[in-house]
Write a protein that holds these residues in place. Structure first.
Motif, PDB file in Angstrom:
ATOM      1  N   GLU A 127       0.929  -1.210  -0.092  1.00  0.00           N
ATOM      2  CA  GLU A 127       0.020   0.119   0.023  1.00  0.00           C
ATOM      3  C   GLU A 127       0.951   1.229  -0.033  1.00  0.00           C
ATOM      4  O   GLU A 127       1.964   1.449   0.630  1.00  0.00           O
ATOM      5  CB  GLU A 127      -0.929   0.057   1.232  1.00  0.00           C
ATOM      6  N   ASP A 128       0.476   2.226  -0.943  1.00  0.00           N
ATOM      7  CA  ASP A 128       1.392   3.464  -0.861  1.00  0.00           C
ATOM      8  C   ASP A 128       0.351   4.408   0.108  1.00  0.00           C
ATOM      9  O   ASP A 128       1.305   5.575   0.493  1.00  0.00           O
ATOM     10  CB  ASP A 128       1.359   3.932  -2.126  1.00  0.00           C
ATOM     11  N   ARG A 129      -0.590   3.952   0.618  1.00  0.00           N
ATOM     12  CA  ARG A 129      -1.135   5.088   1.282  1.00  0.00           C
ATOM     13  C   ARG A 129      -0.681   5.162   2.845  1.00  0.00           C
ATOM     14  O   ARG A 129      -0.074   4.118   3.033  1.00  0.00           O
ATOM     15  CB  ARG A 129      -2.839   4.873   1.509  1.00  0.00           C
ATOM     16  N   ALA A 130      -0.924   6.129   3.535  1.00  0.00           N
ATOM     17  CA  ALA A 130      -0.172   6.189   5.046  1.00  0.00           C
ATOM     18  C   ALA A 130      -1.213   5.370   6.078  1.00  0.00           C
ATOM     19  O   ALA A 130      -2.276   5.864   6.207  1.00  0.00           O
ATOM     20  CB  ALA A 130      -0.180   7.641   5.632  1.00  0.00           C
ATOM     21  N   VAL A 131      -1.126   4.113   6.212  1.00  0.00           N
ATOM     22  CA  VAL A 131      -1.996   3.309   7.047  1.00  0.00           C
ATOM     23  C   VAL A 131      -1.917   3.775   8.266  1.00  0.00           C
ATOM     24  O   VAL A 131      -0.681   4.523   8.972  1.00  0.00           O
ATOM     25  CB  VAL A 131      -1.419   1.789   6.852  1.00  0.00           C
ATOM     26  N   ASP A 132      -3.069   3.472   9.249  1.00  0.00           N
ATOM     27  CA  ASP A 132      -2.841   3.641  10.733  1.00  0.00           C
ATOM     28  C   ASP A 132      -2.442   2.346  11.195  1.00  0.00           C
ATOM     29  O   ASP A 132      -3.145   1.486  11.272  1.00  0.00           O
ATOM     30  CB  ASP A 132      -4.210   3.948  11.030  1.00  0.00           C
TER      31      ASP A 132
END
Length: 295
Positions: A127-132
């Motif tokens: 994933e390129d998104r900023a995961v929590d």
């Protein structure tokens, strides 16, 4: 908070009802109901909406369930680690990795780590998104130039930079836009470069738009045009003469960081993976990743 009651609550939430949870755990249904009711009373919130035929988590119940399951697992694994002297590397570990790094390196790294630590159940997601990390239950994340976050700590383990490359058969014509393979996102029509003549601007004409760096590299190898790519991805091609290094891109240095939550004790699995990355890339130079990809 009563940890036994919390464990029973997560059991009921996971199975979607007292009856199913009781049958799965071979526990009396009345005991589970009493424990959950006691937990609700101690927290002064309702954790379940009790309908005639189904049981649903309330908003508060869902928030507690998302956090409690992971924390209970951590407690169990911490107790097991303490019992074994705190050095046993075992248990489940989840890692989130950006797309490009996962495509070019993470499969092999994960395999080598799994072979070295067979008692660890490693799960890697791309994933390129900023995961929590807390909410989504990750032990580690790898990110490119992450924004400062006071809830996370970590360190850079690799560095990279961008270069302009092309097939050796493609000639540069002064003052003419070069045919280019680019990503299919909005961008300028020129690259800022540093070459033998110093800093300059190189105009390009997009002849091909692709969504991944791997596809772009392959298209450049095939002679479709020039491209701006990480040096780690093309270093072996440059050394072998499959690609020509036209120029560097100033100010394009990036760093890959490995991050973990500050409020979580670093368990043996995380420590082992951090040491593993350090051994794989001792100096963190882009050339080390290029060499890793070429072996």
């Amino acid at each position: 908070m009563d940890l036994l009651a919390l464990a029973d609550f997560t059991l009921v939430a996971r199975h979607g009802g007292f009856g199913r949870a009781a049958r799965a755990a071979y526990r009396p249904k009345a005991t589970l109901s009493r424990r959950v009711a006691g937990l609700e009373a101690s927290l002064n919130v309702r954790l379940f909406e009790r309908g005639a035929r189904e049981l649903k988590l309330t908003e508060e119940g869902r928030a507690l369930y998302e956090r409690a399951g992971y924390l209970l697992t951590e407690l169990e694994e911490t107790a097991a680690a303490i019992a074994s002297g705190g050095t046993q590397v075992r248990g489940r570990m989840r890692i989130s990795v950006p797309l490009l790094f996962s495509q070019i390196a993470m499969g092999r790294l994960a395999a080598e780590f799994a072979l070295r630590y067979p008692d660890v159940r490693l799960e890697v997601t791309t994933e390129d998104r900023a995961v929590d990390m807390i909410e989504e239950g990750y032990d580690l994340v790898i990110r490119v130039n992450p924004d400062p976050d006071e809830t996370l700590v970590g360190r850079p383990f690799l560095r990279d930079r961008l270069v302009i490359v092309a097939s050796p058969a493609l000639a540069r014509v002064d003052h003419a836009p070069v045919p280019a393979v680019v990503r299919n996102v909005a961008q300028d029509d020129h690259w800022s470069i540093v070459d033998a003549q110093g800093e300059a601007s190189m105009a390009f004409d997009p002849v091909l738009r692709l969504s991944s760096m791997i596809m772009i590299r392959d298209a450049v190898r095939a002679g479709a045009g020039a491209a701006c790519l990480p040096i780690s991805l093309v270093e072996q091609d440059i050394a072998a003469g499959r690609l020509a290094h036209w120029a560097d891109v100033p100010g394009s240095d990036v760093a890959l960081w490995v991050l973990y939550p500050t409020r979580r004790l670093v368990n043996a699995r995380v420590s082992a993976f951090l040491d593993f990355l350090k051994a794989a890339f001792p100096t963190g130079a882009a050339e080390e990743l290029g060499a890793f990809l070429g072996t």
